[in-house]
Design a protein around this motif. Structure first.
Motif, PDB file in Angstrom:
ATOM      1  N   LEU A 150      -5.737  11.558  -0.248  1.00 38.93           N
ATOM      2  CA  LEU A 150      -6.266  11.220   1.073  1.00 38.93           C
ATOM      3  C   LEU A 150      -6.688   9.755   1.112  1.00 38.93           C
ATOM      4  CD1 LEU A 150      -7.192  12.027   3.911  1.00 38.93           C
ATOM      5  CD2 LEU A 150      -9.387  12.757   2.914  1.00 38.93           C
ATOM      6  N   ALA A 151      -7.306   9.283   0.024  1.00 37.47           N
ATOM      7  CA  ALA A 151      -7.709   7.877  -0.048  1.00 37.47           C
ATOM      8  C   ALA A 151      -6.498   6.961   0.031  1.00 37.47           C
ATOM      9  CB  ALA A 151      -8.490   7.631  -1.332  1.00 37.47           C
ATOM     10  N   MET A 152      -5.385   7.375  -0.612  1.00 35.08           N
ATOM     11  CA  MET A 152      -4.161   6.578  -0.547  1.00 35.08           C
ATOM     12  C   MET A 152      -3.650   6.485   0.895  1.00 35.08           C
ATOM     13  SD  MET A 152      -2.014   7.977  -3.847  1.00 35.08           S
ATOM     14  CE  MET A 152      -2.823   8.284  -5.416  1.00 35.08           C
TER      15      MET A 152
ATOM     16  N   SER B 118       0.830  -1.211   0.000  1.00 40.67           N
ATOM     17  CA  SER B 118       0.000   0.000   0.000  1.00 40.67           C
ATOM     18  C   SER B 118       0.863   1.259   0.000  1.00 40.67           C
ATOM     19  CB  SER B 118      -0.937   0.003   1.209  1.00 40.67           C
ATOM     20  OG  SER B 118      -0.213   0.107   2.419  1.00 40.67           O
ATOM     21  N   ILE B 119       1.979   1.214   0.740  1.00 43.68           N
ATOM     22  CA  ILE B 119       2.892   2.371   0.768  1.00 43.68           C
ATOM     23  C   ILE B 119       3.548   2.557  -0.600  1.00 43.68           C
ATOM     24  CG2 ILE B 119       5.008   3.284   1.795  1.00 43.68           C
ATOM     25  CD1 ILE B 119       4.239   1.798   4.382  1.00 43.68           C
ATOM     26  N   ALA B 120       3.974   1.441  -1.210  1.00 42.75           N
ATOM     27  CA  ALA B 120       4.617   1.518  -2.521  1.00 42.75           C
ATOM     28  C   ALA B 120       3.654   2.065  -3.577  1.00 42.75           C
ATOM     29  CB  ALA B 120       5.119   0.131  -2.926  1.00 42.75           C
TER      30      ALA B 120
ATOM     31  N   ALA C 148      -5.252   1.872   6.868  1.00 44.36           N
ATOM     32  CA  ALA C 148      -6.138   0.721   7.045  1.00 44.36           C
ATOM     33  C   ALA C 148      -5.361  -0.589   7.022  1.00 44.36           C
ATOM     34  CB  ALA C 148      -7.221   0.717   5.963  1.00 44.36           C
ATOM     35  N   THR C 149      -4.414  -0.720   6.113  1.00 44.98           N
ATOM     36  CA  THR C 149      -3.625  -1.956   6.054  1.00 44.98           C
ATOM     37  C   THR C 149      -2.764  -2.121   7.305  1.00 44.98           C
ATOM     38  OG1 THR C 149      -1.866  -0.831   4.804  1.00 44.98           O
ATOM     39  CG2 THR C 149      -3.561  -1.981   3.529  1.00 44.98           C
TER      40      THR C 149
END
Length: 376
Positions: A42-44, A19-21, A50-51
């Motif tokens: 913001l969704a990112m 998710s970070i990548a 969340a993960t």
């Protein structure tokens, strides 16, 4: 994919760096109006959070077995089939679980290993349909090392029912607390009585409703499930000693409240009760059904049960807790106890988690072995 399984845990760990990548890769590539860009970024960030939160939750849940399945977590798995008034037990036989059935009318269950990597493979489980309570649920059973020894083929064994906290899985005692792994060598060496360990489901309605291990008219017959259906199943399927002097209950947190309540309310079925960081006032658990009705809140309190018993029950209680976390409740029970009731109070110092209760179990069961000793 199991909630407590390794594949799901590994998946949550992998999703965090992924998710970070993804966020780093797409951050500068978002096009369109600035409000849209801000919303996408913001969704990112929220997805990354969340993960991470999911990974931590799964790790904590696996360590403590708070939720044993997706149904437990989502609160969508009710185990109450009916709530009729349970029939009275036959007065002539005070054995645990007695439901007045004719001698020999056994109901045999099918058992299989617990399908959870956190639980030892020698723990077996069955789905029990409660004949008297109208409750259906799993019951986990562990047999002591002597049980299958040919030298003990004619022996009957004492039993301890183990209650988890709320919310809590019926597997927690064997998973997080490692009760069987710790006690097995102590039983083999004779330091602890060879008990059959039984952990039934106590979360019967949802993750937002604690039964308080009580029979609540129109809601649930939790007491009947734990004190009659489950013991009867054990007697029908294992070489369990039917004498109430050879049965005990134990619990932690909300399960400790249950253990005290059951031991004091049913001295004709249980000889001892063990409370690890428990409480007496049902109101200590705001989600308890017994806390919502003023009369039940009063009568379901173990201290009330002890103080209003027709005669002091022949019950031995073990009360442990930190100050402000069960210790004072144990002292109050000790102050109210009269022979033959005995209360042992032990002050602890630590968090309200399995990390406190797990290392206590060898000494706790050595104490219980003085109350329910080995029979030669």
């Amino acid at each position: 994919m199991q909630l407590t399984g390794q594949p799901f845990l590994i998946l949550t760990i992998i999703l965090v760096p992924v998710s970070i990548a993804v966020a780093l890769l797409l951050w500068g590539k978002v096009k369109g109006p600035k409000p849209l860009q801000a919303a996408a970024r913001l969704a990112m960030l929220l997805f990354c959070q969340a993960t991470a939160v999911t990974m931590v939750f799964v790790m904590v849940n696996n360590a403590n077995l708070i939720y044993g399945s997706w149904d437990d977590l989502l609160g969508s798995d009710s185990h109450v089939r009916s709530v009729s008034s349970p029939p009275a037990a036959a007065a002539a036989d005070g054995r645990p679980g007695n439901d007045g059935k004719p001698a020999g009318a056994k109901v045999l269950q099918q058992f299989k290993p617990v399908d959870d990597p956190l639980v030892p493979t020698d723990v077996q489980t069955t789905e029990l349909k409660g004949r008297l309570s109208g409750v259906d649920g799993e019951v986990n059973v562990w047999l002591p090392p002597q049980y299958n020894d040919p030298a003990y083929k004619d022996k009957k064994f004492p039993v301890v029912e183990l209650f988890p906290g709320f919310p809590g899985s019926s597997k927690t005692w064997f998973g997080s607390l490692k009760v069987s792994e710790q006690l097995k060598p102590l039983m083999a060496s004779g330091q602890v009585t060879p008990f059959i360990l039984v952990s039934p489901r106590t979360q019967l309605i949802s993750t937002t409703v604690d039964t308080g291990c009580a029979d609540v008219p129109g809601k649930v017959n939790a007491d009947t499930w734990l004190s009659r259906d489950v013991p009867q199943m054990v007697l029908d399927n294992f070489r369990a000693d039917p004498s109430p002097d050879r049965w005990a209950v134990a619990g932690y947190s909300a399960g400790a409240h249950c253990a005290d309540r059951m031991a004091l309310l049913h001295p004709d079925r249980y000889r001892a009760g063990i409370s690890l960081s428990g409480y007496s006032n049902p109101g200590a658990e705001g989600l308890a059904l017994t806390a919502k009705d003023p009369k039940l809140k009063e009568t379901a309190n173990p201290l009330y049960i002890l103080q209003h018993a027709v005669a002091p029950p022949k019950t031995a209680l073990y009360q442990s807790g930190d100050k402000g976390d069960g210790y004072e409740d144990g002292q109050a029970l000790a102050a109210a106890a009269k022979a033959p009731t005995t209360v042992t109070v032990v002050e602890t110092n630590g968090p309200h988690t399995p990390s406190l209760w797990r290392p206590m179990l060898p000494d706790v069961f050595k104490w219980l072995s003085t109350i329910i000793p080995v029979q030669h």
